[in-house]
Design an enzyme around this catalytic site. Sequence first.
Site, PDB file in Angstrom:
ATOM      1  N   CYS A  58       0.840  -1.206   0.000  1.00 40.76           N
ATOM      2  CA  CYS A  58       0.000   0.000   0.000  1.00 40.76           C
ATOM      3  C   CYS A  58       0.876   1.258   0.000  1.00 40.76           C
ATOM      4  O   CYS A  58       1.563   1.518  -0.965  1.00 40.76           O
ATOM      5  CB  CYS A  58      -0.978  -0.033   1.168  1.00 40.76           C
ATOM      6  N   HIS A  71      -3.580  -5.422   0.915  1.00 40.72           N
ATOM      7  CA  HIS A  71      -3.043  -5.718   2.250  1.00 40.72           C
ATOM      8  C   HIS A  71      -3.200  -7.189   2.630  1.00 40.72           C
ATOM      9  O   HIS A  71      -4.177  -7.551   3.291  1.00 40.72           O
ATOM     10  CB  HIS A  71      -3.791  -4.892   3.302  1.00 40.72           C
ATOM     11  N   GLU A  74      -1.580  -8.685   4.913  1.00 40.96           N
ATOM     12  CA  GLU A  74      -1.419  -8.788   6.367  1.00 40.96           C
ATOM     13  C   GLU A  74      -2.740  -8.572   7.114  1.00 40.96           C
ATOM     14  O   GLU A  74      -2.828  -8.876   8.307  1.00 40.96           O
ATOM     15  CB  GLU A  74      -0.356  -7.798   6.856  1.00 40.96           C
TER      16      GLU A  74
END
Length: 252
Positions: free
Chosen positions: A96, A217, A219
Amino acid sequence: PKVAILREQGVNSHVEMAYAFHKAGFEAHDVHMTDLQSGRAKLANFQGLVACGGFSYGDTLGAGIGWARSITFNPALAEQFKGFFDRADTFGLGVCNGCQMFAELADIIPGAQDWPRFTTNQSERFEARLSMVEVLESPSLFLQGMAGSRLPIAVAHGEGYANFKHRGNPAQALGAMRFVDNHGQATEAYPFNPNGSAGGLTAVTTADGRFTAMMPHPERVFRNVQMSWTSGDINATSPWLRVWQNARKWVG
């Protein structure tokens, strides 16, 4: 292995990122840019570097650009980052805001010269949702064995459009992930593709696979409970954890 979870003011995904690396068997260290600027931390002591997502400098200087300039305009820091990128035993991931920052550092990342700059979404709005991506066949060490997978992933960006007008070469850039529609086809259509990038491109990598920059993302979705839907155990990890497990396997 030690990995630097790099952040700047405004970055907000460093805790999830650190935990994902921890789950995969890494020793994750919180490293703020001021730690590098002051000498409290040195990239020479790390094998991995991850630039995390968020809004560095509130994105007021352009998404990730201010963060990158804090490096390129500081000769000592620029040399430190270049030294890290040039080492054969290192790897890096930009997500990002960190993806945008990595793209701005492409000139000092070996093999990244064809990467685009990431600019304002075609919708001209901040887009945050779960989107569907397909993992492409690529050298990326993070995505080995995952090619062909179509998985939901969190997106949260206002400037994720892969823009080759400013820099890079779309014919040469190595894509690693792309947005797909509900038929599994690469798409530029909104809202399947939140930023409008050509061919759905949303991740790039280098020829040796050591450095990868991605807009979504992973994560934020490495647990099944974070998915929009799953037939699996909601207490288990999702297929996205393999991103970090692959990195651990690459390190050896």
